[in-house]
Design a protein around this motif. Structure first.
Motif, PDB file in Angstrom:
ATOM      1  N   ALA A 112      33.226 106.281  27.702  1.00 11.73           N
ATOM      2  CA  ALA A 112      32.325 106.172  26.383  1.00 11.73           C
ATOM      3  C   ALA A 112      31.428 106.488  26.905  1.00 11.73           C
ATOM      4  O   ALA A 112      30.427 106.426  27.579  1.00 11.73           O
ATOM      5  CB  ALA A 112      32.653 105.950  25.644  1.00 11.73           C
ATOM      6  N   TYR A 119      28.415 106.234  24.345  1.00 14.62           N
ATOM      7  CA  TYR A 119      27.411 104.879  23.354  1.00 14.62           C
ATOM      8  C   TYR A 119      28.783 103.494  23.038  1.00 14.62           C
ATOM      9  O   TYR A 119      29.635 104.441  23.293  1.00 14.62           O
ATOM     10  CB  TYR A 119      25.836 105.773  22.608  1.00 14.62           C
ATOM     11  CG  TYR A 119      27.254 106.535  21.728  1.00 14.62           C
ATOM     12  CD1 TYR A 119      27.952 106.097  20.512  1.00 14.62           C
ATOM     13  CD2 TYR A 119      27.590 108.056  21.629  1.00 14.62           C
ATOM     14  CE1 TYR A 119      28.447 106.768  19.736  1.00 14.62           C
ATOM     15  CE2 TYR A 119      28.036 108.593  21.027  1.00 14.62           C
ATOM     16  CZ  TYR A 119      28.476 108.172  19.157  1.00 14.62           C
ATOM     17  OH  TYR A 119      29.064 109.164  19.004  1.00 14.62           O
ATOM     18  N   ASP A 120      27.980 102.710  22.484  1.00 13.25           N
ATOM     19  CA  ASP A 120      29.193 101.582  21.901  1.00 13.25           C
ATOM     20  C   ASP A 120      29.354 102.270  20.792  1.00 13.25           C
ATOM     21  O   ASP A 120      30.696 102.223  20.902  1.00 13.25           O
ATOM     22  CB  ASP A 120      28.195 100.546  21.926  1.00 13.25           C
ATOM     23  CG  ASP A 120      26.720 100.684  20.621  1.00 13.25           C
ATOM     24  OD1 ASP A 120      26.354 101.256  20.607  1.00 13.25           O
ATOM     25  OD2 ASP A 120      26.816  99.656  19.944  1.00 13.25           O
ATOM     26  N   ALA A 134      32.258 104.308  22.155  1.00  9.69           N
ATOM     27  CA  ALA A 134      33.736 102.847  23.016  1.00  9.69           C
ATOM     28  C   ALA A 134      34.278 102.259  22.071  1.00  9.69           C
ATOM     29  O   ALA A 134      35.189 101.818  21.363  1.00  9.69           O
ATOM     30  CB  ALA A 134      32.821 102.050  23.824  1.00  9.69           C
ATOM     31  N   PHE A 146      30.233 102.161  28.095  1.00  7.64           N
ATOM     32  CA  PHE A 146      29.486 103.187  27.720  1.00  7.64           C
ATOM     33  C   PHE A 146      27.833 102.868  28.940  1.00  7.64           C
ATOM     34  O   PHE A 146      27.835 101.705  29.080  1.00  7.64           O
ATOM     35  CB  PHE A 146      30.080 102.869  25.810  1.00  7.64           C
ATOM     36  CG  PHE A 146      28.821 101.302  26.059  1.00  7.64           C
ATOM     37  CD1 PHE A 146      27.403 100.980  25.722  1.00  7.64           C
ATOM     38  CD2 PHE A 146      29.701 100.797  25.276  1.00  7.64           C
ATOM     39  CE1 PHE A 146      26.720  99.982  25.686  1.00  7.64           C
ATOM     40  CE2 PHE A 146      28.855  99.058  24.927  1.00  7.64           C
ATOM     41  CZ  PHE A 146      28.269  98.995  25.084  1.00  7.64           C
TER      42      PHE A 146
END
Length: 437
Positions: A202, A204-205, A254, A272
């Motif tokens: 991923a 970003y979170d 993510a 991420f």
């Protein structure tokens, strides 16, 4: 100005839609002076990561007879619930921190708070960036808040992960990779797709923080500048939601749990590679990385770039409720905590970027390296990111719309429960259910 009906309605709504409030142990406002009348206890309620612990001790040492009893609530949303419950029923602390996202709702009951002009705040007006001071001023010209921090945003990234993906990992290279001064969200998502293709991981979170950043960049967000609700039929919001939906469909988030990130391990395990970082989030991130067993070797860094340009996310004010038994002393404490010298110390403790001009200039000049973020001069970078930031008007239910409408819909996209159109429709249903004009 104050409406008891509005107070009760906001308190009930906040309690109903917020997650379970962390037991905060807040005492009733005001301490009890000793028999001599010299000793007092001042209660303070903050939230999140303020970095005030050492400052409280310093103030007590310099002011014999003053004891500070501090309560810190876990999140701004829970602090909102706590504040409105106590505005309705009593029990506010002598000093209460107010968050930007719910300042609009506080302004509807601003006569519950002391006009700080009575304690000389006008003499400090030029200390702050002008829009910060203006935000703490109600419609009747009463100033109810000493400005603490503001939230200019940069991009946190994991250099080790980018390097493994064959991408630049130095700060200047990352800024250029994302588009430099002209960085757009399309640039950010395009690089994310390249990273995903190279690593399978991923970018970003989770999507709600990205969405919040997008909304904060607009001239008008969930409300127009004159206070009208501004969501349904808003072409700018719908366009950005479409960008976010496409990114979610491409697997860029993510789906990490907000404010926990699986005990911080998502930051440490490489789940991420990038993260939305207003200044105060650096302190949150530090705590999470350490909680997850990470340190400076984990690889996180901070770049002077942000998709879509300058943006402000967050910031707070210190207020003195009118029910305080010690308003003069409470105002003196709040005044001291927000002086430039203390804002520098607060930044060093928690990463919160100052709202005072003098403190900002000092951080820009010092360029002190931050060990956890690969020795990045985070203060100087944030000073750069603060250029061009203009405060967005926040309406009475701004934080409710963000946290209980769009946050829910963004989670649905991240999990695959709904596509972009379905999630937007669900958000509009929630909006009608929760927000009554």
């Amino acid at each position: 100005m104050r409406s008891e009906r509005r107070i009760r309605a906001v308190a009930v709504a906040a309690a109903a839609i917020s997650v379970t409030l962390l037991a905060s142990g807040c005492s009733a406002s005001g301490g009890t002076a000793s028999a001599s009348g010299d000793d007092i206890e001042l209660t303070v309620t903050t939230f999140g990561t303020f970095g005030y612990d050492d400052l409280y001790k310093e103030y007590e040492a310099a002011n014999p007879g003053v004891t500070i009893k501090a309560t810190n609530i876990d999140t701004g949303g829970n602090a909102r619930t706590d504040a409105f419950t106590k505005i309705a029923s009593g029990g506010l602390a002598d000093v209460v921190a107010i968050e930007e996202g719910w300042l609009g709702s506080i302004m509807e009951v601003s006569d519950s708070f002391t006009d700080l002009k009575d304690y000389g705040i006008e003499d400090r007006k030029d200390d702050w960036v002008d829009w910060k001071y203006a935000q703490g001023t109600d419609a009747d010209g009463r100033v109810i808040g000493y400005g603490t921090d503001i939230g200019p945003e940069g991009i946190c990234y994991n250099g080790k992960l980018l390097e493994a993906a064959g991408m630049p990992s130095d700060r200047e290279g990352v800024a250029e990779l994302l588009g430099g001064e002209d960085a757009t969200w399309q640039d950010y998502f395009k690089v994310g797709e390249q990273y995903k293709a190279a690593t399978g991981k991923a970018w970003y979170d989770q999507s709600s923080f990205v969405w919040n950043a997008m909304v904060n960049q607009l001239d008008e967000g969930y409300y127009t500048a004159d206070g009208a609700l501004n969501v349904e039929g808003n072409a700018e919001l719908q366009e950005r939601w479409g960008w976010l939906a496409d990114a979610a469909a491409a697997g860029l988030p993510a789906g990490s749990p907000r404010w926990d990130w699986n005990g911080g391990t998502d930051f440490v395990n490489g789940d991420f590679a990038t993260f939305m970082c207003p200044g105060w989030m650096l302190g949150v991130m530090k705590g999470s990385i350490e909680q997850g067993g990470g340190d400076a070797s984990t690889g996180w860094d901070f770049a002077d770039v942000f998709p879509g340009g300058a943006a402000n996310w967050g910031g707070a004010w210190l207020t003195v409720p009118t029910e305080s038994e010690h308003p003069k002393e409470a105002a003196a404490l709040a005044d001291w905590l927000t002086q430039p010298e203390q804002q520098i110390k607060q930044f060093e403790a928690a990463g919160t970027f100052p709202s005072t001009v003098k403190a900002q200039d000092q951080l820009a000049a010092d360029a002190t390296p931050n060990e956890l973020f690969n020795d990045a001069p985070v203060g100087a970078i944030l000073a750069s990111r603060a250029k061009g930031v203009v405060a967005q008007f926040k309406g009475p239910d701004d934080s409710v719309i963000q946290e209980n409408v769009f946050q829910v819909a963004a989670d649905q996209m991240d999990s695959g429960e709904a596509n972009g159109d379905q999630a937007w429709s669900n958000a509009m249903d929630l909006l009608k259910e929760l927000i009554k004009e």
